[in-house]
Design an enzyme around this catalytic site. Structure first.
Site, PDB file in Angstrom:
ATOM      1  N   ASP A 137     -42.207 -28.880  -2.401  1.00  0.00           N
ATOM      2  CA  ASP A 137     -42.539 -30.098  -3.135  1.00  0.00           C
ATOM      3  C   ASP A 137     -43.277 -31.115  -2.266  1.00  0.00           C
ATOM      4  O   ASP A 137     -43.178 -31.101  -1.037  1.00  0.00           O
ATOM      5  CB  ASP A 137     -41.247 -30.786  -3.609  1.00  0.00           C
ATOM      6  CG  ASP A 137     -40.602 -30.073  -4.776  1.00  0.00           C
ATOM      7  OD1 ASP A 137     -40.877 -28.884  -4.978  1.00  0.00           O
ATOM      8  OD2 ASP A 137     -39.798 -30.723  -5.473  1.00  0.00           O
ATOM      9  N   HIS A 294     -39.382 -28.754   1.041  1.00  0.00           N
ATOM     10  CA  HIS A 294     -40.496 -29.701   0.991  1.00  0.00           C
ATOM     11  C   HIS A 294     -41.613 -29.467   1.999  1.00  0.00           C
ATOM     12  O   HIS A 294     -41.362 -29.084   3.144  1.00  0.00           O
ATOM     13  CB  HIS A 294     -39.970 -31.132   1.198  1.00  0.00           C
ATOM     14  CG  HIS A 294     -39.182 -31.630   0.041  1.00  0.00           C
ATOM     15  ND1 HIS A 294     -37.877 -31.271  -0.146  1.00  0.00           N
ATOM     16  CD2 HIS A 294     -39.513 -32.420  -0.997  1.00  0.00           C
ATOM     17  CE1 HIS A 294     -37.426 -31.840  -1.257  1.00  0.00           C
ATOM     18  NE2 HIS A 294     -38.403 -32.535  -1.797  1.00  0.00           N
TER      19      HIS A 294
HETATM   20 ZN   LIG Z   1     -40.598 -34.658  -4.682  1.00  0.00          ZN
END
Ligand SMILES: [Zn+2]
Ligand SMILES: *[C@@H]1O[C@H](CO)[C@@H](O)[C@H](O)[C@H]1NC(C)=O
Ligand SMILES: *[C@@H]1O[C@H](CO)[C@@H](O)[C@H](O)[C@H]1NC(C)=O
Ligand SMILES: *[C@@H]1O[C@H](CO)[C@@H](O)[C@H](O)[C@H]1NC(C)=O
Ligand SMILES: *[C@@H]1O[C@H](CO)[C@@H](O)[C@H](O)[C@H]1NC(C)=O
Ligand SMILES: *[C@@H]1O[C@H](CO)[C@@H](O)[C@H](O)[C@H]1NC(C)=O
Ligand SMILES: *[C@@H]1O[C@H](CO)[C@@H](O)[C@H](O)[C@H]1NC(C)=O
Ligand SMILES: *[C@@H]1O[C@H](CO)[C@@H](O)[C@H](O)[C@H]1NC(C)=O
Length: 424
Positions: A137, A294
């Site tokens: 992400d 992430h």
């Molecule tokens: Zn995010």
């Protein structure tokens, strides 16, 4: 590989005369240089018709009649009040929300199965057994080249959940994801809590991110992940009207918490280890997994790199989510195709799972020659616009062909943005 080196040398010689290219940007390994602001005409020319980069979108610009018409055509949105204002959740709303969870609000209950009729359940695992739907992400993060280089060296594709504002700030980094064969999904324009927007604001956060990704990479995603997981049936409905599949997770590395001191690296490693040990214990023998990780800081990316061999050993397969779903046409544009799950797996096993065992067949080498000519076209100084193309077929069978407009005029860096460093 040689092409990238060539483009770097060419870029040094041309200095500010040349507009930066995907290949030139991808060749950088100095983090400061990777994150230096730049402008490409593709984005600069379109920017006026986009909402403010980095800010929550509260309404559709009145000049965008296409977007307004599309929004106004949506009927039947569940009558659920926004749970905050301008993307900021109200603590009172959360504290007073009924435990019966009438809205299937993930933030309150972890609900994944909508209560409103006609909505698909969220995707939080992948159908292929012993498989990890591998994704990240919050990109494109400006200095992601070492991470993407590593993934390429492993011949590993992933699903990238991109923030629209980051795509506008760092379009060349976003292009790299598509060139490298990764899948792109939407992660909203400004990374706020989606249940705290009006219907129009929520629509706009998704819609303009789709538009930005299309503008920059040529493809329109059909999947999205709510920032902070914040979704309810109202937001699911709006996303479904944009043909976006809602993708959550069942495992969270909490890697995003380290930057703010809310978690230690040891705790994050324990979360990775827990996924790995569950895989070893047979937890995913019928349904595969998705873990939240992430592309956000050097720490989160390096932790992904450090854990890659362990994940690759614990799971039979690490694949982008679309591949685990056998979605061979993940984008609106049907001319961009992905391999089926079977084809992806077959291509990896034929190369030993790793590009290092075969030569000259990875995406970098197949795109290199056409892209270097596109890059050099910008030295003509004629003021005309030329089109460069990159095409090829990566090791794992992802086919792509991108067209980038290269404007052959002097480009002065005007972008004064910074990457959105937001967590989750
Ligand atoms: Zn995010
Ligand atoms: C990295 O790039 C910056 C500016 O782009 C420069 O000041 C710095 O010296 C470079 N670092 C190295 C190690 O080359
Ligand atoms: C979004 O909600 C989360 C709780 O799920 C909270 O921690 C975060 O601060 C909120 N952010 C905004 C911008 O409202
Ligand atoms: C492509 O393959 C070559 C070896 O053939 C390797 O040196 C290079 O690092 C690879 N590049 C990428 C981006 O995978
Ligand atoms: C993280 O930073 C270190 C030190 O600059 C660098 O060597 C490493 O390649 C970076 N890792 C990633 C994944 O970017
Ligand atoms: C993907 O397709 C293969 C055969 O083509 C099939 O065995 C597998 O079950 C399919 N998986 C999904 C998730 O549809
Ligand atoms: C891929 O090759 C690299 C370099 O030889 C090696 O370090 C890595 O372990 C290999 N990865 C897999 C999954 O085999
Ligand atoms: C795919 O088709 C669209 C039109 O639908 C076109 O604009 C685009 O250039 C095509 N992309 C590729 C990679 O051929």
């Amino acid at each position: 590989m040689h092409a990238r080196a060539f483009v770097t040398v060419a870029a040094l010689l041309l200095g500010v005369l040349a507009e930066q290219t995907e290949q030139g940007q991808a060749a950088l390994t100095n983090d400061t240089a990777q994150c230096a602001p730049y402008s490409i005409s593709l984005v600069a020319d379109a920017q006026a018709s986009y909402p403010t980069i980095g800010s929550p979108i509260l309404s559709i610009p009145t000049t965008d009649t296409v977007a307004l018409a599309k929004f106004n055509a949506i009927t039947g949105i569940p009558n659920i009040a926004p749970k905050g204002v301008n993307g900021i959740l109200s603590a009172d709303t959360l504290n007073n929300y009924p435990t019966t969870d009438p809205d299937c609000w993930w933030t309150s209950s972890g609900c994944l199965t909508p209560k409103a009729s006609g909505l698909a359940a969220d995707t939080a695992s992948v159908p292929e057994p012993r498989t990890l739907g591998y994704g990240f992400d919050d990109g494109p993060f400006c200095s992601h080249n070492e991470f993407y280089n590593y993934l390429s060296a492993q011949n590993q594709k992933a699903t990238m959940f991109y923030i629209g504002s980051n795509v506008m700030w760092f379009p060349l980094q976003a292009q790299r994801a598509v060139v490298d064969g990764h899948e792109i999904c939407v992660h909203t324009w400004s990374h706020h809590n989606m249940t705290a927007f009006t219907n129009e604001g929520a629509f706009a956060e998704l819609y303009y991110t789709m538009q930005a990704i299309k503008l920059v990479t040529g493809v329109t995603p059909q999947c999205w992940r709510p920032p902070m997981g914040d979704v309810d049936d109202r937001i699911r409905y709006i996303a479904s009207k944009l043909n976006l599949e809602t993708i959550l997770w069942k495992y969270d590395s909490f890697d995003w918490k380290v930057a703010s001191g809310q978690a230690t690296p040891a705790q994050v490693q324990a979360n990775y280890d827990s996924l790995i040990s569950d895989a070893g214990a047979g937890t995913f023998d019928t349904v595969g997994a998705i873990m939240l990780t992430h592309e956000l800081t050097n720490y989160t990316m390096q932790t992904a790199v450090d854990n890659y061999p362990k994940l690759a050993a614990a799971f039979d397969h690490l694949v982008p989510i679309a591949v685990a779903q056998n979605k061979t046409q993940p984008y609106v544009e049907t001319n961009v195709t992905f391999p089926s799950f079977a084809a992806y797996i077959a291509s990896r096993s034929s190369t030993g799972g790793n590009s290092t065992s075969s030569s000259g067949t990875n995406s970098s080498s197949s795109t290199g020659s056409s892209s270097s000519s596109a890059g050099s076209s910008s030295s003509s100084g004629s003021g005309s616009s030329q089109s460069g193309t990159a095409s090829g077929s990566s090791n794992a069978g992802v086919s792509f062909r991108l067209s980038y407009a290269h404007s052959a005029i002097i480009v002065v860096t005007t972008v004064a943005g910074a990457v959105l460093v937001l967590y989750y």
